[in-house]
Design a protein around this motif. Structure first.
Motif, PDB file in Angstrom:
ATOM      1  N   GLY A   1       0.750  -0.864  -0.150  1.00 40.41           N
ATOM      2  CA  GLY A   1       0.142   0.288  -0.327  1.00 40.41           C
ATOM      3  C   GLY A   1       0.800   1.288   0.700  1.00 40.41           C
ATOM      4  O   GLY A   1       0.242   2.254   0.430  1.00 40.41           O
ATOM      5  N   THR A   2       2.543   0.985  -0.147  1.00 40.56           N
ATOM      6  CA  THR A   2       3.270   3.027   0.219  1.00 40.56           C
ATOM      7  C   THR A   2       4.099   2.335  -0.995  1.00 40.56           C
ATOM      8  O   THR A   2       4.239   1.064  -1.771  1.00 40.56           O
ATOM      9  CB  THR A   2       4.042   2.066   1.684  1.00 40.56           C
ATOM     10  OG1 THR A   2       3.036   1.910   2.541  1.00 40.56           O
ATOM     11  CG2 THR A   2       4.871   3.435   1.699  1.00 40.56           C
ATOM     12  N   PRO A   3       4.017   3.236  -1.832  1.00 38.22           N
ATOM     13  CA  PRO A   3       4.807   3.650  -2.738  1.00 38.22           C
ATOM     14  C   PRO A   3       6.430   3.369  -2.683  1.00 38.22           C
ATOM     15  O   PRO A   3       6.386   3.743  -1.609  1.00 38.22           O
ATOM     16  CB  PRO A   3       4.451   4.625  -3.453  1.00 38.22           C
ATOM     17  CG  PRO A   3       3.088   5.347  -3.162  1.00 38.22           C
ATOM     18  CD  PRO A   3       2.902   4.487  -1.172  1.00 38.22           C
ATOM     19  N   ASN A   4       6.920   2.347  -3.306  1.00 38.78           N
ATOM     20  CA  ASN A   4       8.378   2.255  -3.421  1.00 38.78           C
ATOM     21  C   ASN A   4       9.237   2.972  -3.947  1.00 38.78           C
ATOM     22  O   ASN A   4      10.927   3.663  -3.451  1.00 38.78           O
ATOM     23  CB  ASN A   4       8.763   1.256  -3.706  1.00 38.78           C
ATOM     24  CG  ASN A   4       8.123  -0.325  -3.200  1.00 38.78           C
ATOM     25  OD1 ASN A   4       7.132  -1.066  -3.487  1.00 38.78           O
ATOM     26  ND2 ASN A   4       8.357  -0.701  -2.044  1.00 38.78           N
ATOM     27  N   ASN A   5       8.858   3.860  -4.762  1.00 31.83           N
ATOM     28  CA  ASN A   5       9.110   4.552  -5.384  1.00 31.83           C
ATOM     29  C   ASN A   5       9.016   6.143  -5.935  1.00 31.83           C
ATOM     30  O   ASN A   5       8.311   6.536  -6.155  1.00 31.83           O
ATOM     31  CB  ASN A   5       9.926   4.272  -7.469  1.00 31.83           C
ATOM     32  CG  ASN A   5      10.893   5.438  -8.036  1.00 31.83           C
ATOM     33  OD1 ASN A   5      11.011   6.788  -7.116  1.00 31.83           O
ATOM     34  ND2 ASN A   5      11.259   5.102  -8.997  1.00 31.83           N
ATOM     35  N   MET A   6       9.183   7.062  -4.481  1.00 33.49           N
ATOM     36  CA  MET A   6       8.395   7.868  -4.257  1.00 33.49           C
ATOM     37  C   MET A   6       9.218   9.403  -4.693  1.00 33.49           C
ATOM     38  O   MET A   6       7.755  10.388  -5.305  1.00 33.49           O
ATOM     39  CB  MET A   6       8.525   7.902  -2.684  1.00 33.49           C
ATOM     40  CG  MET A   6       8.217   9.742  -1.456  1.00 33.49           C
ATOM     41  SD  MET A   6       6.239   9.613  -1.591  1.00 33.49           S
ATOM     42  CE  MET A   6       5.672   7.747  -0.647  1.00 33.49           C
ATOM     43  N   THR A   7      10.286   9.490  -5.419  1.00 33.89           N
ATOM     44  CA  THR A   7      10.184  10.677  -6.217  1.00 33.89           C
ATOM     45  C   THR A   7       9.942  10.611  -7.710  1.00 33.89           C
ATOM     46  O   THR A   7       9.746  11.191  -8.129  1.00 33.89           O
ATOM     47  CB  THR A   7      12.673  10.000  -6.345  1.00 33.89           C
ATOM     48  OG1 THR A   7      13.085   9.858  -4.988  1.00 33.89           O
ATOM     49  CG2 THR A   7      12.514  10.795  -7.457  1.00 33.89           C
ATOM     50  N   PHE A   8       9.657   8.985  -8.132  1.00 29.83           N
ATOM     51  CA  PHE A   8       8.745   9.191  -9.045  1.00 29.83           C
ATOM     52  C   PHE A   8       7.070  10.011  -9.226  1.00 29.83           C
ATOM     53  O   PHE A   8       7.070  10.531  -9.454  1.00 29.83           O
ATOM     54  CB  PHE A   8       8.550   8.251  -9.352  1.00 29.83           C
ATOM     55  CG  PHE A   8       6.985   7.266 -10.674  1.00 29.83           C
ATOM     56  CD1 PHE A   8       7.836   7.470 -12.337  1.00 29.83           C
ATOM     57  CD2 PHE A   8       6.078   6.783 -10.672  1.00 29.83           C
ATOM     58  CE1 PHE A   8       6.402   7.318 -12.863  1.00 29.83           C
ATOM     59  CE2 PHE A   8       4.799   7.564 -11.451  1.00 29.83           C
ATOM     60  CZ  PHE A   8       5.152   7.328 -12.491  1.00 29.83           C
ATOM     61  N   HIS A   9       6.717   9.680  -7.233  1.00 31.16           N
ATOM     62  CA  HIS A   9       5.608  10.281  -7.392  1.00 31.16           C
ATOM     63  C   HIS A   9       5.956  11.681  -7.454  1.00 31.16           C
ATOM     64  O   HIS A   9       4.773  13.130  -7.628  1.00 31.16           O
ATOM     65  CB  HIS A   9       4.531   9.653  -6.455  1.00 31.16           C
ATOM     66  CG  HIS A   9       4.008   8.265  -6.987  1.00 31.16           C
ATOM     67  ND1 HIS A   9       3.095   8.132  -7.459  1.00 31.16           N
ATOM     68  CD2 HIS A   9       4.796   7.012  -6.715  1.00 31.16           C
ATOM     69  CE1 HIS A   9       2.889   6.373  -7.225  1.00 31.16           C
ATOM     70  NE2 HIS A   9       4.038   6.062  -6.897  1.00 31.16           N
ATOM     71  N   VAL A  10       6.611  12.159  -6.402  1.00 31.76           N
ATOM     72  CA  VAL A  10       7.014  13.624  -6.144  1.00 31.76           C
ATOM     73  C   VAL A  10       7.297  14.418  -8.125  1.00 31.76           C
ATOM     74  O   VAL A  10       6.860  15.091  -7.871  1.00 31.76           O
ATOM     75  CB  VAL A  10       8.457  13.928  -5.286  1.00 31.76           C
ATOM     76  CG1 VAL A  10       8.342  15.393  -5.352  1.00 31.76           C
ATOM     77  CG2 VAL A  10       7.959  13.447  -3.781  1.00 31.76           C
ATOM     78  N   VAL A  11       8.473  13.453  -8.492  1.00 34.33           N
ATOM     79  CA  VAL A  11       8.407  14.536  -9.372  1.00 34.33           C
ATOM     80  C   VAL A  11       7.346  14.387 -10.149  1.00 34.33           C
ATOM     81  O   VAL A  11       6.727  15.535 -10.954  1.00 34.33           O
ATOM     82  CB  VAL A  11       9.091  13.178 -10.630  1.00 34.33           C
ATOM     83  CG1 VAL A  11       9.876  14.282 -12.051  1.00 34.33           C
ATOM     84  CG2 VAL A  11      11.066  13.636 -10.105  1.00 34.33           C
ATOM     85  N   LEU A  12       6.584  13.527 -10.374  1.00 31.29           N
ATOM     86  CA  LEU A  12       5.153  13.553 -11.337  1.00 31.29           C
ATOM     87  C   LEU A  12       4.396  14.923 -10.903  1.00 31.29           C
ATOM     88  O   LEU A  12       3.600  15.431 -11.643  1.00 31.29           O
ATOM     89  CB  LEU A  12       4.507  12.045 -11.480  1.00 31.29           C
ATOM     90  CG  LEU A  12       3.670  11.818 -13.126  1.00 31.29           C
ATOM     91  CD1 LEU A  12       4.595  12.144 -13.805  1.00 31.29           C
ATOM     92  CD2 LEU A  12       3.232  10.939 -12.823  1.00 31.29           C
TER      93      LEU A  12
END
Length: 735
Positions: A128-139
């Motif tokens: 339930g927790t994203p493993n690549n938070m950088t992807f979500h932040v950049v997007l």
């Protein structure tokens, strides 16, 4: 419905236009597409913005300060880009193409935000927790930048484009259109701030069910696409004015030339001018310079105004975060923290007519000269009072919040798992008697490290972790191993309740509930924490063929440890045997306490914002209103930048102190503004412009008369020369 089919004419010039002009009950049919477009676009913007700060906090896991800073950076950009949109529309693309192109950018940004909130994209371990938070932040940052560019770019174009659709003889219909237009803005804002928080509170996901931010962003994205399609579908009916240049560019060029020319003539050998803008007379007309002087006079009053917006726009950030620690249960109605923002548009729609038709006339009848600048001053004071109310509410909230350990401390709670009372001695505390199957009422705080715990003749050293809350499980046989179970060091997020079970029986037990999933619990061991929503929850406790039911009513933001004692007998009476230890108290301060601060901030908005725009327009030349609009939006942007500066630099330990700081700053600025307003002299721009135009006409008449006199003189001189030539000829002939 009455339709009037008109000729295929340009409503401004009487020439053939590209589209077919139709009227519905005296109104151009094209404006209905514009009104629907505005409603959908405002729904899209305010719906996304309503849940944005909670998305930062709970999905991206940012702290309150960072979430607040990024939120206000985004809002500031939304109020800076209208200046760019106006220049592009008036100088290059025209309003229609600018709206189309930037709406496409806007829609792409909304879709990007919706995609960034899909946790399953990078949730490789399915927890339930994203493993690549950088992807979500950049997007998400890319999406917010595109949204800011789109919504800000079309902001100055849509209303003006709608006004362009009317003929000069349709002034009444044009005023009605603007009233409906701004009603759509408030209607879209109201509905979206009600609906999107409800969508956010739902659970969704492919592999794991989490809060549905993707749906909360997806619906506004769909509405933006609808807005774009509706606007395009009316393309053939619009009157599309050609770009005629932007007055803001002319103003900037004139001011720049005046400054440059003044710098060139800075030596004392040149005579001084009455006003520094007079140095532009060498290149620009006196009328334009006079108009700019009037605008600069109003813009000077704008200097203190950003502080109001610093406070006002925090209702979408700090106040929403404040509501997450409050109880949203209103009896029959349960309010989400981000839904409290709906109070603002509701009060706007209520207070504007009350102020205009009742309060202001009543003040006038009392003989008080309640000028626009005085209204704005009172509006500032209202906003300061709102933040004092917010500080008082925060103090009440802080009373209910637990005191968590610092990084150098540790906290421990005791649980007696046996069937007999025990006497426990902790360092620096009196002996404590724990009844059977009960916990200590509070957590004990120690400096992190080893502590000695004595029970009867048994003394053991317990190693406590830094900055942690733990529960010491005392077995029925105290000579056996004593376990430490970790606890929470913050309130559960999004108003959820964190619960766990401790099994004191000699058999493995299972916990079943529709609200959460628990693994089997081994004897004398504990489960992990699971988050559940508010309301009454039913648990089934079972082992083999034996089972019993246990139910409890939950509020918001609490944490409980449920102890299953060794003496539990499966059956209908097990409810009384289970011990419920309250580790973190539920939110007990009602969200209704936020209503006064929303009332004062909205009353301040009505007296400050509505009055301020009307005052600015009344004090500016007719062709300079766009400049003042840009200046007004710029104060909003600066106000939001002030929020993020204070949030990052102040670092006050208590939130209520930050509220008081903002209120104090606004009161200080309000005093400065009241002094500036006292010395301000109201003007009539129309009369001043008329005087300048008359002087220009008189000068032209004088020049014309001088030219005529010179021509008469020249004619007489010519005739005199001719006569002299004739006489000379005669003389020559005679000679």
């Amino acid at each position: 419905m009455c339709f009037i089919l008109c000729a295929d004419e340009d409503p401004k010039k009487g020439k053939q236009s590209r589209g077919t002009s139709k009227e519905v009950c005296g109104y151009p049919l094209s404006i209905f597409f514009i009104v629907v477009n505005e409603f959908c676009e405002r729904f899209s913007y305010y719906g996304m913005r309503a849940v944005l700060v909670l998305y930062f906090k709970y999905f991206l896991h940012w702290d309150d300060d960072l979430a607040t800073s990024i939120y206000h950076t985004f809002v500031a950009l939304c109020y800076l880009t209208p200046i760019l949109g106006a220049i592009v529309a008036d100088s290059w693309l025209g309003k229609f193409k600018t709206i189309i192109y930037l709406s496409v950018v806007y829609a792409i940004g909304q879709v990007t935000m919706a995609v960034s909130a899909v946790h399953d994209i990078t949730d490789t371990d399915r927890d339930g927790t994203p493993n690549n938070m950088t992807f979500h932040v950049v997007l998400s940052m890319l999406g917010l930048f595109l949204i800011a560019l789109g919504t800000g770019g079309i902001k100055p174009c849509v209303a003006a484009f709608g006004g362009d659709q009317f003929n000069d003889n349709q002034e009444k219909q044009r005023r009605t259109f603007f009233s409906v237009f701004y009603l759509c803005i408030n209607g879209g804002s109201l509905l979206s701030t009600i609906i999107t928080p409800i969508l956010r509170a739902q659970n969704c996901g492919v592999y794991s069910q989490e809060k549905c931010y993707s749906l909360a962003f997806g619906v506004p994205a769909a509405l933006m696409l609808v807005a774009l399609l509706v606007f395009i579908s009316g393309s053939g009916m619009y009157y599309k004015a050609e770009p005629e240049g932007n007055i803001m560019l002319d103003v900037c060029k004139c001011i720049g030339f005046a400054i440059k020319n003044r710098y060139r003539h800075r030596s004392q050998q040149y005579p001084k001018k009455q006003h520094w803008m007079d140095w532009a007379e060498a290149k620009y007309s006196k009328l334009l310079i006079a108009q700019i002087k009037m605008v600069l006079k109003v813009l000077f009053l704008y200097i203190p105004l950003p502080m109001f917006w610093t406070l006002f726009d925090q209702k979408g950030s700090r106040w929403t975060l404040q509501a997450t620690n409050m109880d949203g249960n209103f009896g029959l109605l349960v309010i989400q923290p981000d839904q409290m923002q709906t109070v603002n548009p509701i009060l706007i729609l209520t207070l504007v007519p009350i102020m205009d038709s009742l309060i202001y006339p009543l003040i006038k009848k009392c003989g008080l000269n309640f000028t626009p600048l005085r209204r704005m001053t009172v509006g500032m004071l209202m906003a300061a009072i709102a933040f004092v109310c917010a500080a008082l509410v925060q103090i009440e909230i802080d009373k209910t919040l637990p005191t968590f350990p610092s990084t150098s401390q540790s906290q421990v709670k005791l649980l007696n798992m046996g069937s007999n009372p025990v006497s426990v001695k902790l360092p620096g505390n009196d002996a404590l008697t724990l009844p059977a199957a009960q916990t200590s009422e509070e957590f004990f705080t120690f400096e992190a490290g080893d502590i000695s715990v004595s029970i009867g003749e048994v003394t053991k050293n317990i190693a406590l972790a830094n900055g942690a809350r733990q529960t010491l499980l005392i077995p029925s046989n105290i000579s056996e191993e004593w376990l430490l179970s970790g606890g929470l060091t913050s309130k559960p997020q999004e108003g959820n309740n964190a619960i766990r079970f401790i099994n004191g029986m000699n058999i493995t037990v299972n916990i079943s509930t529709s609200a959460a999933k628990f693994e089997p619990i081994e004897p004398s061991y504990y489960s992990n924490y699971s988050n559940i929503k508010n309301g009454k929850i039913l648990f089934e406790i079972w082992s083999g063929s034996q089972s019993c039911e246990y139910s409890k009513e939950f509020g918001y933001g609490s944490s409980y440890t449920f102890f299953i004692p060794s003496t539990l007998v499966f059956g209908p009476t097990c409810q009384e045997s289970i011990t419920a230890a309250e580790d973190i108290k539920p939110n007990s301060v009602s969200m209704a306490l936020q209503i006064p601060q929303y009332f004062f901030i909205t009353a301040g908005e009505v007296m400050f914002s509505v009055t301020g725009l009307a005052f600015s327009y009344s004090q500016a030349p007719s062709n300079m209103k766009a400049v003042l609009q840009a200046g007004w939006l710029f104060t909003v942007a600066i106000g939001n930048f002030i929020v993020l500066i204070v949030a990052e630099l102040a670092k006050l330990p208590k939130q209520w102190a930050e509220y008081i700081l903002f209120a104090s700053l606004l009161v200080a600025v309000c005093i400065i503004f009241s002094i500036m307003a006292y010395f301000y002299t109201y003007i009539d721009p129309t009369e001043i412009e008329a005087q300048f135009k008359k002087s220009i006409i008189d000068d032209d008449d004088d020049d014309k008369k001088k030219t005529e006199v010179e021509m008469v003189r020249k004619d007489s001189d010519d005739s005199h020369d001719d006569s002299d030539d004739d006489s000379n000829k005669d003389k020559q002939t005679k000679m």
